[in-house]
Write an enzyme that holds these catalytic residues in place. Structure first.
Site, PDB file in Angstrom:
ATOM      1  N   TYR A   5      -2.470  -6.747   9.074  1.00  0.00           N
ATOM      2  CA  TYR A   5      -3.529  -5.952   8.788  1.00  0.00           C
ATOM      3  C   TYR A   5      -4.042  -6.916   7.545  1.00  0.00           C
ATOM      4  O   TYR A   5      -3.315  -7.395   6.872  1.00  0.00           O
ATOM      5  CB  TYR A   5      -3.428  -4.595   8.547  1.00  0.00           C
ATOM      6  CG  TYR A   5      -2.631  -4.274   7.523  1.00  0.00           C
ATOM      7  CD1 TYR A   5      -1.431  -3.804   7.685  1.00  0.00           C
ATOM      8  CD2 TYR A   5      -2.909  -4.068   6.114  1.00  0.00           C
ATOM      9  CE1 TYR A   5      -0.369  -3.575   6.804  1.00  0.00           C
ATOM     10  CE2 TYR A   5      -2.064  -3.904   5.227  1.00  0.00           C
ATOM     11  CZ  TYR A   5      -0.682  -3.621   5.574  1.00  0.00           C
ATOM     12  OH  TYR A   5       0.216  -2.959   4.637  1.00  0.00           O
ATOM     13  N   LEU A  41       0.779  -1.285   0.188  1.00  0.00           N
ATOM     14  CA  LEU A  41       0.018  -0.037  -0.018  1.00  0.00           C
ATOM     15  C   LEU A  41       0.865   1.191   0.101  1.00  0.00           C
ATOM     16  O   LEU A  41       0.381   2.172  -0.097  1.00  0.00           O
ATOM     17  CB  LEU A  41      -0.916  -0.076   1.300  1.00  0.00           C
ATOM     18  CG  LEU A  41      -1.866  -1.256   1.439  1.00  0.00           C
ATOM     19  CD1 LEU A  41      -2.766  -0.906   2.823  1.00  0.00           C
ATOM     20  CD2 LEU A  41      -2.960  -1.131   0.001  1.00  0.00           C
ATOM     21  N   ALA A  53       9.588 -13.239  16.846  1.00  0.00           N
ATOM     22  CA  ALA A  53      11.068 -13.337  16.942  1.00  0.00           C
ATOM     23  C   ALA A  53      11.672 -12.618  15.538  1.00  0.00           C
ATOM     24  O   ALA A  53      12.610 -12.910  15.386  1.00  0.00           O
ATOM     25  CB  ALA A  53      11.821 -14.173  17.765  1.00  0.00           C
ATOM     26  N   ARG A 106      14.707 -18.861  19.079  1.00  0.00           N
ATOM     27  CA  ARG A 106      14.723 -17.416  18.454  1.00  0.00           C
ATOM     28  C   ARG A 106      14.506 -16.280  19.249  1.00  0.00           C
ATOM     29  O   ARG A 106      15.205 -15.149  19.252  1.00  0.00           O
ATOM     30  CB  ARG A 106      13.880 -17.268  17.145  1.00  0.00           C
ATOM     31  CG  ARG A 106      14.220 -18.334  15.970  1.00  0.00           C
ATOM     32  CD  ARG A 106      13.118 -18.030  14.945  1.00  0.00           C
ATOM     33  NE  ARG A 106      13.651 -16.928  13.998  1.00  0.00           N
ATOM     34  CZ  ARG A 106      12.995 -16.256  13.161  1.00  0.00           C
ATOM     35  NH1 ARG A 106      11.546 -16.512  12.991  1.00  0.00           N
ATOM     36  NH2 ARG A 106      13.477 -15.062  12.422  1.00  0.00           N
ATOM     37  N   ASN A 139      14.741  -0.485   6.632  1.00  0.00           N
ATOM     38  CA  ASN A 139      13.685  -0.354   5.758  1.00  0.00           C
ATOM     39  C   ASN A 139      13.293   0.746   4.959  1.00  0.00           C
ATOM     40  O   ASN A 139      12.853   0.973   4.289  1.00  0.00           O
ATOM     41  CB  ASN A 139      12.350  -0.561   6.535  1.00  0.00           C
ATOM     42  CG  ASN A 139      11.982   0.556   7.179  1.00  0.00           C
ATOM     43  OD1 ASN A 139      12.820   1.006   8.115  1.00  0.00           O
ATOM     44  ND2 ASN A 139      10.794   1.011   7.375  1.00  0.00           N
ATOM     45  N   ASP A 191      10.848   1.302  11.269  1.00  0.00           N
ATOM     46  CA  ASP A 191       9.685   0.628  11.539  1.00  0.00           C
ATOM     47  C   ASP A 191       9.906   0.759  13.059  1.00  0.00           C
ATOM     48  O   ASP A 191       8.652   0.787  13.788  1.00  0.00           O
ATOM     49  CB  ASP A 191      10.422  -1.009  11.424  1.00  0.00           C
ATOM     50  CG  ASP A 191       9.936  -1.362  10.029  1.00  0.00           C
ATOM     51  OD1 ASP A 191       8.857  -0.687   9.387  1.00  0.00           O
ATOM     52  OD2 ASP A 191      10.735  -2.243   9.486  1.00  0.00           O
ATOM     53  N   LYS A 211      15.214  -6.520   3.888  1.00  0.00           N
ATOM     54  CA  LYS A 211      15.884  -5.345   4.988  1.00  0.00           C
ATOM     55  C   LYS A 211      17.489  -5.727   5.397  1.00  0.00           C
ATOM     56  O   LYS A 211      17.632  -4.939   5.858  1.00  0.00           O
ATOM     57  CB  LYS A 211      14.767  -5.515   5.957  1.00  0.00           C
ATOM     58  CG  LYS A 211      13.383  -4.911   5.642  1.00  0.00           C
ATOM     59  CD  LYS A 211      12.477  -4.823   6.842  1.00  0.00           C
ATOM     60  CE  LYS A 211      11.265  -4.443   6.244  1.00  0.00           C
ATOM     61  NZ  LYS A 211      10.300  -4.242   7.386  1.00  0.00           N
ATOM     62  N   LEU A 222       0.527  -5.833  14.333  1.00  0.00           N
ATOM     63  CA  LEU A 222       1.265  -5.370  13.319  1.00  0.00           C
ATOM     64  C   LEU A 222       0.554  -5.974  11.944  1.00  0.00           C
ATOM     65  O   LEU A 222       0.624  -5.281  10.775  1.00  0.00           O
ATOM     66  CB  LEU A 222       2.750  -5.803  13.205  1.00  0.00           C
ATOM     67  CG  LEU A 222       3.687  -4.771  13.799  1.00  0.00           C
ATOM     68  CD1 LEU A 222       3.215  -4.520  15.252  1.00  0.00           C
ATOM     69  CD2 LEU A 222       4.946  -4.906  13.348  1.00  0.00           C
TER      70      LEU A 222
HETATM   71  P1  NDP Z   1       9.046 -13.012  10.005  1.00  0.00           P
HETATM   72  O1  NDP Z   1       8.923 -13.764   8.749  1.00  0.00           O
HETATM   73  O2  NDP Z   1      10.145 -12.246  10.101  1.00  0.00           O
HETATM   74  O3  NDP Z   1       8.487 -13.321  11.259  1.00  0.00           O
HETATM   75  C1  NDP Z   1       7.262 -14.235  11.457  1.00  0.00           C
HETATM   76  C2  NDP Z   1       7.087 -14.545  12.757  1.00  0.00           C
HETATM   77  O4  NDP Z   1       5.508 -15.304  13.012  1.00  0.00           O
HETATM   78  C3  NDP Z   1       7.917 -15.457  13.609  1.00  0.00           C
HETATM   79  O5  NDP Z   1       8.077 -15.048  14.909  1.00  0.00           O
HETATM   80  C4  NDP Z   1       7.286 -16.882  13.311  1.00  0.00           C
HETATM   81  O6  NDP Z   1       7.506 -17.889  14.331  1.00  0.00           O
HETATM   82  C5  NDP Z   1       5.864 -16.413  13.615  1.00  0.00           C
HETATM   83  N1  NDP Z   1       4.934 -17.667  13.329  1.00  0.00           N
HETATM   84  C6  NDP Z   1       4.791 -17.915  11.904  1.00  0.00           C
HETATM   85  N2  NDP Z   1       3.706 -18.928  12.102  1.00  0.00           N
HETATM   86  C7  NDP Z   1       3.279 -19.270  13.170  1.00  0.00           C
HETATM   87  C8  NDP Z   1       2.295 -20.062  13.752  1.00  0.00           C
HETATM   88  N3  NDP Z   1       1.658 -21.007  13.158  1.00  0.00           N
HETATM   89  N4  NDP Z   1       2.356 -19.571  15.075  1.00  0.00           N
HETATM   90  C9  NDP Z   1       2.950 -18.832  15.854  1.00  0.00           C
HETATM   91  N5  NDP Z   1       3.809 -17.956  15.252  1.00  0.00           N
HETATM   92  C10 NDP Z   1       3.954 -17.953  13.903  1.00  0.00           C
HETATM   93  O7  NDP Z   1       7.971 -11.652   9.796  1.00  0.00           O
HETATM   94  P2  NDP Z   1       7.933 -10.213   9.961  1.00  0.00           P
HETATM   95  O8  NDP Z   1       8.460 -10.220  11.444  1.00  0.00           O
HETATM   96  O9  NDP Z   1       8.466  -9.433   9.038  1.00  0.00           O
HETATM   97  O10 NDP Z   1       6.351  -9.935   9.972  1.00  0.00           O
HETATM   98  C11 NDP Z   1       5.386 -10.244  11.116  1.00  0.00           C
HETATM   99  C12 NDP Z   1       4.008  -9.944  10.539  1.00  0.00           C
HETATM  100  O11 NDP Z   1       3.914  -8.513  10.868  1.00  0.00           O
HETATM  101  C13 NDP Z   1       3.534 -10.120   9.277  1.00  0.00           C
HETATM  102  O12 NDP Z   1       2.243 -10.508   9.177  1.00  0.00           O
HETATM  103  C14 NDP Z   1       3.591  -8.755   8.650  1.00  0.00           C
HETATM  104  O13 NDP Z   1       2.978  -8.710   7.602  1.00  0.00           O
HETATM  105  C15 NDP Z   1       3.398  -7.737   9.598  1.00  0.00           C
HETATM  106  N6  NDP Z   1       4.353  -6.458   9.318  1.00  0.00           N
HETATM  107  C16 NDP Z   1       3.520  -5.530   9.353  1.00  0.00           C
HETATM  108  C17 NDP Z   1       4.175  -4.122   9.227  1.00  0.00           C
HETATM  109  C18 NDP Z   1       3.228  -2.907   9.016  1.00  0.00           C
HETATM  110  O14 NDP Z   1       3.431  -1.755   8.729  1.00  0.00           O
HETATM  111  N7  NDP Z   1       1.791  -3.030   9.771  1.00  0.00           N
HETATM  112  C19 NDP Z   1       5.375  -4.097   9.169  1.00  0.00           C
HETATM  113  C20 NDP Z   1       6.112  -5.086   9.120  1.00  0.00           C
HETATM  114  C21 NDP Z   1       5.462  -6.674   9.364  1.00  0.00           C
HETATM  115  P3  NDP Z   1       8.876 -18.966  14.154  1.00  0.00           P
HETATM  116  O15 NDP Z   1      10.201 -18.098  14.757  1.00  0.00           O
HETATM  117  O16 NDP Z   1       8.565 -19.873  15.092  1.00  0.00           O
HETATM  118  O17 NDP Z   1       8.791 -19.236  12.953  1.00  0.00           O
END
Ligand code: NDP
Length: 268
Positions: A215, A16, A126, A153, A89, A104, A68, A213
């Protein structure tokens, strides 16, 4: 002077940021000088593509998943948040090479309804966004607990950035003033749901702030549950707007038109 901007990601078509930043340029009356586009770049092409951008008239870019870490690696200089978090970012192209920033963290703090100093905070996740959130909260003096599905992690993240790793039972039973979802739970198509997180929606309460975070279309399950319980809410679109506003300010030096940016994002 260069006035092109873009978001680089892979995939990036869903972003977006182009409509949000374009709305901001229009509100500021600078849409004739500044433009913002989305550029899909595969990881193997990232360094070469970035190197070519300044000569194509780009003043800077936003960088999103999965670039990133690579973005920080390409920079000649980095702001304190980017260096500590280990990810950027925002890139700035100027006469002094490539500058890397992380908005961020600043965007997250700006979206909060109050100062998190001293607050008992639970961060879920994490990954990349959790690193920015934990760094920001620790920097502001919050008492940060981190739960992650893959506990190792959370251990690594807190070793590096501060905070305390906790298990699912501690997360579910703890009394937190601030809860921040940095997992993919609630992300459309992820298959990950609120029920996958160690949260008891019956324990959400007024006086608590819940930040998601994530949406999608409409309200996430987490935001809905927190709203019904009377908690204060910050949704993922507001986080997006705030990181975009901080980015815009870095590139243009102008005060970001938050309402125009919010309106563009909520209409999308
Ligand atoms: P990452 O891929 O770096 O991290 C994903 C996280 O989700 C990890 O901690 C992972 O855990 C966890 N996860 C994945 N599957 C599961 C599950 N089944 N149960 C529990 N935990 C789970 O993603 P980001 O940190 O970059 O982004 C995270 C979210 O935040 C995304 O949905 C993204 O769209 C959103 N976001 C929104 C932003 C905004 O501007 N609003 C900006 C940045 C991100 P594990 O380590 O165990 O795999």
């Amino acid at each position: 002077m260069s006035r092109r901007l873009a978001v680089l990601g892979h995939p990036v078509a869903h972003s977006l940021s182009p409509i949000m930043q374009t709305a901001a340029f229009e509100a500021l009356g600078i849409a004739g000088e500044w433009s913002y586009e989305a550029i899909d770049v595969a990881p193997e092409d990232f360094a070469g593509r970035v190197a070519a951008l300044p000569a194509e008239g780009f003043a800077g870019v936003n960088v999103t998943v999965p670039h990133k870490l690579a973005a920080l690696g390409l920079a000649d200089r980095a702001g304190a948040a980017a260096a500590a978090i280990g990810a950027a970012n925002v890139l700035v192209f100027d006469g002094e090479g490539i500058g890397a920033e992380n908005t961020d963290a600043a965007g997250f703090l700006a979206a909060l309804p109050g100062d998190p100093s001293g607050a008992r905070a639970l961060v879920l996740g994490a990954g990349g966004s959790a690193r920015a959130v934990v760094w920001a909260l620790v920097d502001r003096g919050a008492e940060v607990s981190v739960w992650n599905r893959t506990g190792a992690r959370a251990d690594e993240l807190t070793d590096e950035l501060g905070g305390t790793p906790i298990d699912a039972e501690q997360a579910a039973r703890g009394d937190f003033e601030l809860i921040v979802n940095c997992t993919t739970a609630g992300l459309p198509g992820s298959g990950v749901e609120l029920g996958d997180l160690p949260l008891d929606p019956d324990r959400f309460r007024p006086g608590q702030t819940v930040v998601d975070l994530v949406y999608g279309d409409g309200e996430t399950e987490l935001v809905g549950a927190a709203r019904r319980a009377g908690a204060e809410l910050v949704d993922g679109r507001e986080i997006l707007v705030r990181q975009g506003a901080a980015s815009l300010e870095i590139w243009t030096g102008l005060e970001p038109p938050l309402e125009a940016m919010r309106a563009a994002v909520s209409a999308a």
